[in-house]
Design a protein around this motif. Structure first.
Motif, PDB file in Angstrom:
ATOM      1  N   SER A   1       0.883  -1.425  -0.118  1.00  0.00           N
ATOM      2  CA  SER A   1      -0.033  -0.068   0.127  1.00  0.00           C
ATOM      3  C   SER A   1       0.896   1.347  -0.163  1.00  0.00           C
ATOM      4  O   SER A   1       1.999   1.200  -0.100  1.00  0.00           O
ATOM      5  CB  SER A   1      -0.957   0.048   1.313  1.00  0.00           C
ATOM      6  OG  SER A   1       0.049   0.096   2.278  1.00  0.00           O
ATOM      7  N   GLN A   2       0.061   2.318   0.092  1.00  0.00           N
ATOM      8  CA  GLN A   2       1.210   3.757  -0.075  1.00  0.00           C
ATOM      9  C   GLN A   2       1.808   3.911   1.418  1.00  0.00           C
ATOM     10  O   GLN A   2       2.760   4.756   1.366  1.00  0.00           O
ATOM     11  CB  GLN A   2       0.293   4.743  -0.465  1.00  0.00           C
ATOM     12  CG  GLN A   2      -0.109   4.828  -1.811  1.00  0.00           C
ATOM     13  CD  GLN A   2       1.122   4.975  -2.692  1.00  0.00           C
ATOM     14  OE1 GLN A   2       1.827   6.030  -2.506  1.00  0.00           O
ATOM     15  NE2 GLN A   2       1.426   3.844  -3.393  1.00  0.00           N
ATOM     16  N   ASN A   3       1.305   3.425   2.194  1.00  0.00           N
ATOM     17  CA  ASN A   3       2.054   3.485   3.739  1.00  0.00           C
ATOM     18  C   ASN A   3       2.650   2.142   4.348  1.00  0.00           C
ATOM     19  O   ASN A   3       1.464   1.346   4.740  1.00  0.00           O
ATOM     20  CB  ASN A   3       1.334   4.185   4.674  1.00  0.00           C
ATOM     21  CG  ASN A   3       0.851   5.736   4.255  1.00  0.00           C
ATOM     22  OD1 ASN A   3       1.685   6.337   4.082  1.00  0.00           O
ATOM     23  ND2 ASN A   3      -0.451   6.155   4.154  1.00  0.00           N
ATOM     24  N   VAL A   4       3.860   2.000   4.282  1.00  0.00           N
ATOM     25  CA  VAL A   4       4.158   0.734   4.485  1.00  0.00           C
ATOM     26  C   VAL A   4       5.465   1.025   5.697  1.00  0.00           C
ATOM     27  O   VAL A   4       6.342   1.856   5.936  1.00  0.00           O
ATOM     28  CB  VAL A   4       5.074   0.014   3.246  1.00  0.00           C
ATOM     29  CG1 VAL A   4       4.099  -0.227   2.301  1.00  0.00           C
ATOM     30  CG2 VAL A   4       5.779   0.939   2.750  1.00  0.00           C
ATOM     31  N   ALA A   5       5.452  -0.076   6.433  1.00  0.00           N
ATOM     32  CA  ALA A   5       6.432   0.103   7.671  1.00  0.00           C
ATOM     33  C   ALA A   5       6.911  -1.397   8.012  1.00  0.00           C
ATOM     34  O   ALA A   5       6.383  -2.269   7.912  1.00  0.00           O
ATOM     35  CB  ALA A   5       5.707   0.463   9.078  1.00  0.00           C
ATOM     36  N   PHE A   6       8.528  -1.364   7.857  1.00  0.00           N
ATOM     37  CA  PHE A   6       9.359  -2.240   8.064  1.00  0.00           C
ATOM     38  C   PHE A   6       9.947  -2.490   9.372  1.00  0.00           C
ATOM     39  O   PHE A   6      10.541  -1.617   9.783  1.00  0.00           O
ATOM     40  CB  PHE A   6      10.159  -2.436   6.993  1.00  0.00           C
ATOM     41  CG  PHE A   6       9.682  -2.385   5.329  1.00  0.00           C
ATOM     42  CD1 PHE A   6       9.408  -3.614   4.910  1.00  0.00           C
ATOM     43  CD2 PHE A   6       9.430  -1.344   4.914  1.00  0.00           C
ATOM     44  CE1 PHE A   6       8.769  -3.581   3.636  1.00  0.00           C
ATOM     45  CE2 PHE A   6       8.913  -1.324   3.688  1.00  0.00           C
ATOM     46  CZ  PHE A   6       8.385  -2.484   2.988  1.00  0.00           C
TER      47      PHE A   6
END
Lengths: 203, 203
Positions: A148-153
């Protein structure tokens, strides 16, 4: 928007280490410096769409959290070399020494904040606006994920996450892999950034 | 076998710089340290199938060439942090100070050699055993290249190759791209290594 969360279980939470011997005295703050380099820097440019959380759990006062907000940071704040980045972390840890509140953030420099937030605090806050992934060699190949447009790793340090961290992440962060080898955190972040750049539209 | 050749037009060719201020005093030896990190290091492991040539053209005695041979190096020679890697380069430059022959290599440590070889010498020697690529944002996308088992990649430093270097490479090195942005050399090397790992069989 891209968020990278690094849980550093040994990274010192006070500036009690030697700048000339970061690997031997700081609980591997040098590794965190290289992650920041990979997360933000382009050749003669700077990624404003990136946020990095360093979640420090080493001695003597864990936890400490340092947030780097690309949209607010002045591009010249972060330079490619390790020592100048380590000085930013030292500055943040010094500001953080007098903090008592569990979740209040204090600004260190424009776009750089320090707090006593826990790893769980950081993850819960990130979940409100981003899809969460845990970078792990046994995860789903990154090429098969629809981002998606907001990703967190989420990444571990040289020792990886603890079993408790992994239990906490079950069900809230999908495991994603960039390959079957075990790579250095800074290489993983560089790879993920360049991979995401190739997507249409890139996160 | 993977070879990375970095042409560093400003990198000092004598150990006349300050370890505490590599970016400001060495012609960006710090950048070369990060490239070596990306080229060789895995988490708790070391890539033996990698060779790196640093082609130094800065003051006062250009050219100097430093070759790092993964198959011969002792894994503990190279550590992740910049300063310890810079000390290896300093050691090589000191050994190289008395060298007069144009192409003789002198061993600095197991797997590390210094010489007065030119960039052209390095490229010609590499061509004998490897297919040569020039990493450039306008090149062919890396995913569309059929790589052989022996591959060599040429990169510039923060200022890139000179027009003369590019003219020399025409017809002998295909331009290959990992994306349209201009990335830091160390990020490019990390990406290329991880990308090549995904091929069957990997070079």
């Amino acid at each position: 928007m891209r968020t990278f969360i690094v849980k550093a279980n040994k990274a010192h939470t006070k500036a009690d280490f030697k700048l000339r011997d970061l690997p031997g005295t700081s609980g591997r703050i040098d590794l965190l410096c290289r992650v920041l380099n990979s997360a933000f820097l382009l050749s003669y440019s700077f990624r404003k769409n990136v946020r990095v959380w360093l979640s420090l759990y080493g001695p003597p006062n864990p936890p400490k959290a340092i947030r780097f907000e690309g949209q607010e940071m002045k591009p010249k704040t972060l330079n490619p070399d390790e020592l100048s980045t380590a000085k930013l972390i030292i500055k943040a840890l010094k500001v953080g020494e007098t903090l008592r509140e569990p979740s209040k953030e204090v600004q260190v420099l424009p776009g750089i904040y320090v707090s006593n937030m826990t790893f769980e605090d950081i993850v819960r806050r990130t979940l409100k606006s981003s899809t969460l992934y845990y970078l792990h060699e046994e995860g789903r190949p990154i090429g098969r994920v629809n981002f998606s447009q907001n990703v967190a790793f989420i990444l571990g340090d040289h020792e990886g996450l603890t079993p408790e961290d992994e239990t906490f992440l079950e069900g809230i962060a999908e495991k994603v892999s960039i390959g079957r080898k075990s790579y250095l955190a800074s290489h993983v972040v560089a790879y993920v950034n360049i991979f995401l750049d190739s997507l249409t539209p890139p996160p």
